[in-house]
Enzyme design. Structure first.
Site, PDB file in Angstrom:
ATOM      1  CG  HIS A  67      -0.407   0.060   2.532  1.00 35.86           C
ATOM      2  ND1 HIS A  67      -0.200   1.249   3.195  1.00 35.86           N
ATOM      3  CD2 HIS A  67      -0.016  -0.914   3.394  1.00 35.86           C
ATOM      4  CE1 HIS A  67       0.294   1.008   4.407  1.00 35.86           C
ATOM      5  NE2 HIS A  67       0.430  -0.297   4.548  1.00 35.86           N
ATOM      6  CD  GLU A 218      -2.744  -1.468   5.403  1.00 37.73           C
ATOM      7  OE1 GLU A 218      -2.624  -2.456   6.146  1.00 37.73           O
ATOM      8  OE2 GLU A 218      -2.402  -0.307   5.751  1.00 37.73           O
ATOM      9  CG  HIS A 319       0.970   2.622  12.684  1.00 35.46           C
ATOM     10  ND1 HIS A 319      -0.391   2.532  12.788  1.00 35.46           N
ATOM     11  CD2 HIS A 319       1.294   2.015  11.514  1.00 35.46           C
ATOM     12  CE1 HIS A 319      -0.885   1.891  11.738  1.00 35.46           C
ATOM     13  NE2 HIS A 319       0.133   1.567  10.960  1.00 35.46           N
TER      14      HIS A 319
END
Length: 343
Positions: A67, A218, A319
């Site tokens: 993605h 995504e 993240h």
């Protein structure tokens, strides 16, 4: 290995292109340019997935996906003091973006830089600088503009719904560590672009027809819900390998996911991936990710009649400000090459 450096270069280029979920036109232009250079056919679906046909066999097609969308934010509202309130795109704690530089993209094509702070940023002024809760009410964008009011900001053309991208801070160290936001999943995307070049250069002789798919949604959960070609019987997501806790994965290896929060991946595919890793003589781990779900799982939920798998280079601090190593990129690329050579 020249192709490993190629992959690293592509990853760095991709990381520097802002592409929060929903704002992927710029990175799509990059993909079009790269694929045209390679000479492959491609299409862009209505859901902004970019699909490349690498050719070879006529049936039993395999599709690799990565993605190109990333975490980001939108302007939720403009405060009376000229600061911007955020709404998150994707899943991350606000503490992961505090003190980060950013860019606001307006609907009429303007770009404004700024910095993300908590509302009490100075230890010399506020008693609770370190303890204030990091949430939607206490995190804001301070623009690099001379604005003092809501009206000042509106005059710039900024409005709710404008996209906000975070500075990736991409660095490749002399010791081979690649540090950047958005290695999830610019690392996978760069690896797949390099795999396409390897196929183009006839470095390997694949046994099957091959597609590569780059998805744009995504991070919000529906990237691969549509657009997979009808002749595909197998999909493998090339995303990050999560590192931490009691997982076997590390930033020097390719991780093969046996199970994540969506359930087990296809037994035959996982077994074949392990076999390919051994034959390729690369460092690999087999892992179970407790808080993870991939585009391959989304395709299964959407009802595609395919077998599915998930691999990726080990990435630390997912993240957040992420890091991996050139060794993990090389291991992932070599695993994919060997996998395509198996019957």
């Amino acid at each position: 290995m020249a192709y490993v450096q190629e992959a690293v270069n592509k990853i760095i280029e991709l990381c520097k292109i802002a592409s929060p979920t929903g704002y992927t036109d710029k990175i799509m232009e990059y993909l079009v340019s790269e694929v045209k250079k390679l000479g492959f056919k491609y299409e862009i679906t209505n859901t902004k997935s970019f699909i490349v046909d690498l050719g070879h066999g006529d049936s039993n097609a395999i599709l690799f996906m990565a993605h190109i969308d990333t975490l980001g934010a939108m302007v939720k509202s403009i405060k009376e003091n000229g600061r911007l309130k955020l709404t998150k795109i994707g899943g991350y704690p606000f503490s992961h973006i505090e003190n980060e530089n950013c860019i606001v993209f307006t609907r009429d094509g303007k770009e404004y830089t700024g910095t993300i702070y908590n509302v009490h940023p100075s230890v010399h002024v506020y008693k609770d600088t370190g303890t204030i809760e990091r949430n939607e009410d206490n995190i804001e964008v301070v623009l690099d503009q001379k604005v003092k009011s809501k009206e000042d900001v509106k005059e710039l053309g900024i409005m709710p719904g404008d996209f906000i991208a975070f500075d990736p801070r991409t660095i490749l160290t002399k010791t081979g560590f690649l540090k950047s936001r958005f290695l999830d999943d610019k690392a996978g995307a760069g690896i797949l672009l390099t795999l396409a070049k390897i196929v183009r250069d006839f470095v390997i002789e694949p046994k099957r027809k091959i597609y590569i798919m780059f998805t744009s949604y995504e991070e919000v959960g529906h990237g691969a819900a549509a657009g997979i070609p009808e002749d595909v019987s197998e999909i493998i997501a090339v995303d990050m390998g999560a590192v931490g806790g009691d997982l076997e994965s590390d930033v020097y290896s390719v991780s093969i996911c046996a199970k994540d929060s969506s359930g087990p991946y296809d037994y035959d595919i996982v077994t074949k991936l392990i076999k390919a890793a051994k034959l390729a003589d690369v460092n690999f781990t087999v892992d179970i990710y407790p808080y993870y779900s991939s585009d391959a799982s989304v395709a299964m939920y959407a009802g595609y009649n395919v077998k599915h798998g998930l691999i990726g280079p080990g990435v630390y601090a997912s993240h957040g400000y992420e890091r991996t190593h050139v060794d993990a990129i090389e291991a992932t690329l070599k695993l994919l090459q060997k996998y395509l050579e198996l019957e």
